[in-house]
Structures are given as structure tokens and as C-alpha cells.
Design a protein around this motif. Structure first.
Motif, PDB file in Angstrom:
ATOM      1  N   VAL A  12       0.834  -0.607   4.522  1.00  8.52           N
ATOM      2  CA  VAL A  12       0.913   0.408   5.575  1.00  8.52           C
ATOM      3  C   VAL A  12       1.337  -0.233   6.892  1.00  8.52           C
ATOM      4  N   THR A  13       0.819  -1.410   7.183  1.00 11.97           N
ATOM      5  CA  THR A  13       1.188  -2.119   8.411  1.00 11.97           C
ATOM      6  C   THR A  13       2.657  -2.505   8.386  1.00 11.97           C
ATOM      7  N   ALA A  14       3.130  -2.966   7.242  1.00 11.69           N
ATOM      8  CA  ALA A  14       4.541  -3.313   7.107  1.00 11.69           C
ATOM      9  C   ALA A  14       5.426  -2.088   7.337  1.00 11.69           C
ATOM     10  N   THR A  22      -5.263   0.165  15.623  1.00 15.82           N
ATOM     11  CA  THR A  22      -5.389   0.577  14.222  1.00 15.82           C
ATOM     12  C   THR A  22      -4.850   1.988  13.998  1.00 15.82           C
ATOM     13  N   LYS A  23      -4.044   2.497  14.934  1.00 13.72           N
ATOM     14  CA  LYS A  23      -3.556   3.869  14.837  1.00 13.72           C
ATOM     15  C   LYS A  23      -2.664   4.084  13.612  1.00 13.72           C
ATOM     16  N   HIS A  24      -2.080   3.020  13.102  1.00 15.49           N
ATOM     17  CA  HIS A  24      -1.201   3.151  11.937  1.00 15.49           C
ATOM     18  C   HIS A  24      -1.997   3.233  10.635  1.00 15.49           C
ATOM     19  N   LEU A  25      -3.309   3.008  10.697  1.00 14.54           N
ATOM     20  CA  LEU A  25      -4.157   3.007   9.502  1.00 14.54           C
ATOM     21  C   LEU A  25      -4.927   4.318   9.383  1.00 14.54           C
ATOM     22  N   LEU A  26      -5.035   4.847   8.177  1.00 12.58           N
ATOM     23  CA  LEU A  26      -5.898   5.987   7.941  1.00 12.58           C
ATOM     24  C   LEU A  26      -7.351   5.567   8.155  1.00 12.58           C
ATOM     25  N   PRO A  27      -8.237   6.514   8.490  1.00 17.44           N
ATOM     26  CA  PRO A  27      -9.650   6.153   8.709  1.00 17.44           C
ATOM     27  C   PRO A  27     -10.259   5.365   7.574  1.00 17.44           C
TER      28      PRO A  27
END
Length: 213
Positions: free
Chosen positions: A35-37, A203-208
Motif C-alpha cells: 500500500v505504501t509503494a 499514516t493517511k495512506h493506510l487503512l485503519p
């Protein structure tokens, strides 16, 4: 110069599994890395260099990032976690080459491994000195060219680096803690050489469900 720091994804140690010196990513950690990539790709990060720690969890996290920003990772022992490995010398040059295709290895990684007794005994002061050395190296290589660097590293070591750069003191509780695969961005102009913290522990790019520590 812009330095984009990514903390590695969730390791088995982070998840509370029986502790090992050089843990792998969990399934969640692998998803965090992908997801980060994807986020870096969608943000059209135009990086010039990609650095990574020689620890397994960082090498794994770097794999999808390397593909998304189209850069071969440079594996450098100075990017490793505070204290290196609790035991053992870590992956050898041949092991990294066999398991992680296309990675470029520092001369500090030998057929005997990369983690040394001196590294294992470095403690707070030694980790800070290493962070200072790494920062000096990055500035010498990239500052005058105004290049963008992505670096995959570790929570405690990045905390020491940020504490050095922004004049805080971990022993007084003034520490920078990062979630797994959180992004921290530092910008520094060539003159004056004053670093600016553009974002921290993003961490906005990550789901909770993917936000772990």
C-alpha cells in the motif's frame, strides 16, 4: 534535498510472536509495504536514490517500493536499527543477492554478514553518532544536487536521527515514534543547511486496520 523516510512494515516481533534477532514481515506488514509503494507511485514521487537497512523486514518492505519508484535499492548497514542484531552477523552478501534481486550492496556487507559486536553495543550515544554520520553522508551526496531520497529504516534509529536534527532528547521523553510504514519527510535547502520537518508519522495512506506499531 528531500528525504522521505519509511519505517518498515509490521514484523513478527512487532506482532508479538516469539522474538527472533532478524524477523520477517507479517502478512499485514507485507500489505502495508504494498500500500505504501502504491501511495508513493500515485504521489508521483520522483526519487533519485533508494536506501534500505540490511535487516530482513526492511529489505522486504523495500521490494514493492523499489518497483513503484523504479529504483534499485542501495543496502547500507548504517540504516539499520539501533544496536543492529541482538545476536549473529545478519544476512551475507550472497544471501541478500539470492533473496533480493537487483539490490546494490554496500562494501560493509560481507560474506561474514553485516552486524558487528561494536554495533550491537552502540546504545543511545552510538546510535546518535551513527545517525549523524548517515546524515552527513546523505548531505554530501545529495544536498548540492537537490535530490530526493527514499529511505526504509527503523523506528528507534529514525527517532535518534530526528532527535539529532531537531534538537530533542530521547532520554527526556522527547522522542519521535513512528507507526509501521508511516512516512516522514524532511526538506533541507543547500543554504542555509537547516532541515525542515514537512511531515511526521503520516499514516493517511493506510487503512485503519493497517495502522500498527
Amino acid at each position: 534535498m528531500q528525504l522521505i523516510i519509511v519505517r518498515h512494515g509490521q514484523s513478527t516481533n512487532n506482532a508479538g510472536h516469539p522474538r527472533v534477532p532478524d524477523p520477517l514481515l507479517t502478512e499485514i506488514g507485507q500489505e502495508q509495504a504494498h500500500v505504501t509503494a502504491q501511495h508513493l507511485q500515485e504521489a508521483q514521487v520522483a526519487a533519485h536514490f533508494l536506501y534500505t537497512s540490511p535487516m530482513r523486514r526492511a529489505l522486504q518492505t523495500t521490494q514493492p517500493i523499489s518497483k513503484s519508484i523504479h529504483l534499485s535499492p542501495f543496502v547500507h548497514p548504517d540504516v539499520c536499527e539501533t544496536g543492529g542484531l541482538s545476536e549473529g552477523a545478519g544476512l551475507t552478501r550472497q544471501e541478500i543477492t539470492n533473496q533480493f534481486e537487483g539490490y546494490i550492496l554496500s562494501s560493509g556487507i560481507t560474506e561474514a554478514g553485516w552486524s558487528t559486536p561494536t554495533l550491537q553495543e552502540e546504545g543511545f550515544l552510538g546510535s546518535t553518532v551513527r545517525a549523524m554520520r548517515l546524515w552527513d553522508m546523505l548531505c554530501q551526496r545529495h544536498l548540492s544536487k537537490n535530490e530526493t531520497i527514499v529511505m526504509v529504516s527503523h523506528g528507534d534509529f529514525v527517532g535518534h536521527l530526528l532527535s539529532f536534527l531537531f534538537d530533542t532528547h530521547p532520554l527526556f521523553g522527547e522522542f519521535f515514534n513512528m507507526n509501521n510504514c508511516a512516512i516522514t519527510t524532511i526538506h533541507v535547502d543547500n543554504a542555509p543547511k537547516q532541515p525542515h520537518l514537512q511531515e511526521f508519522n503520516n499514516t493517511k495512506h493506510l487503512l485503519p486496520r493497517l495502522i500498527t506499531f
